[in-house]
Scaffold this active site. Structure first.
Site: not given
Length: 302
Positions: A144, A157
């Site tokens: 990501s 995350y």
């Protein structure tokens, strides 16, 4: 190998219950690959629709990447059903997402995130690397932009994805000696195109805070943060094809990229340069966010 020469080769994909994994599995099946589709819930709607709409060359595997037992059983199934051309690629796609400031999180929140997004990939990679090495194939990791871009509420995350990229970078160097290529997929905001984004209200977060935290953070800010997060996610890419195309290139190209940065053309320059900018500049960009200033005004303890 040329793409047409890869027909009949096997690819293992984790996280095929929905989103990118499900659609990549369909795409590879239509191109003649033998697909092992790892699903958390093999009896769920996603896995069952995949089974109904695919050829006999696609096999659904029960695969919870946090379970050593599941990974070893999946390995046995793959070995027992391996086509003559072997296992060409493993796509480590399974992942979860959540949002919260670090002080709203528990160690278990971090542990859950890291166990799926980082250790799940490591566990799967270690199990299947010998087969991929035998075919001089590909290892693909879905990361990501939050692996390198600092964003409010994405601490756990980011930790999991930054760790994943460190692992993939180390693996790429080691595997080069064996002719195995390693690629990292870095999607931007594809919230509307997947089901990975977890929605929760400010009230839900507020109820879980202890008395000390409630004296620092206001419930009004919690609601604002929740609305902001939902708004940001809904403004992302609605079409997942850009990510699927990058995955296909990583699997089939004779010269796959080390990293596939998947953001809008407008954002491309910033995200390409972001990892190389001095920290005081990237922090300054973070502090310029209107959301950050609203947050500061709403905190009880400053």
């Amino acid at each position: 190998q040329k793409p047409q020469e890869l027909r009949g080769s096997a690819v293992l994909i984790t996280g095929c219950d929905s989103g990118f994994g499900l659609h990549l599995a369909r795409c590879l099946d239509s191109r003649g690959f033998v697909v092992f589709a790892g699903c958390l819930c093999p009896e769920g709607e996603g896995a069952q629709s995949l089974k109904r709409e695919s050829s006999k060359n696609l096999k659904i595997l029960k695969l919870d990447v946090t379970s050593e037992e599941d990974v070893q059983k999946a390995k046995e199934v793959v070995q027992a059903n391996l086509p003559e051309k072997g296992l060409w690629a493993v796509v480590n796609n399974a992942g979860i997402s959540d949002w919260a400031e670090i002080e709203w999180s528990t160690i278990d929140d971090f542990r859950t995130m890291v166990d799926v997004n980082l250790f799940g990939c490591i566990r799967t990679s270690i199990a299947f690397l010998p087969m991929v090495r035998a075919s001089k194939g590909r290892m693909v990791y879905v990361s990501s932009i939050f692996a390198f871009f600092t964003c409010l509420n994405m601490g756990a995350y980011s930790v999991s994805k930054r760790g994943l990229e460190a692992f993939a970078d180390c693996l790429r160097v080691e595997m080069a000696s064996f002719g195995v290529k390693v690629s990292i997929i870095q999607p931007g905001n594809f919230g509307p195109a997947t089901s990975i984004v977890r929605t929760k209200t400010g009230s839900e977060i507020w109820e879980k805070l202890n008395k000390e935290r409630k004296q620092t953070f206001s419930q009004q800010y919690m609601e604002l943060a929740s609305d902001y997060f939902k708004s940001t996610c809904s403004s992302g890419f609605k079409d997942r094809q850009m990510v699927i195309d990058a995955m296909l290139d990583a699997i089939t190209s004779s010269r796959p990229k080390y990293r596939y940065l998947l953001v809008s053309t407008f954002d491309m320059f910033f995200f390409y340069t972001c990892p190389y900018l001095p920290t005081f500049i990237t922090d300054a960009i973070f502090f310029l966010s209107p959301m950050y200033h609203k947050r500061k005004e709403m905190l009880y303890s400053k």
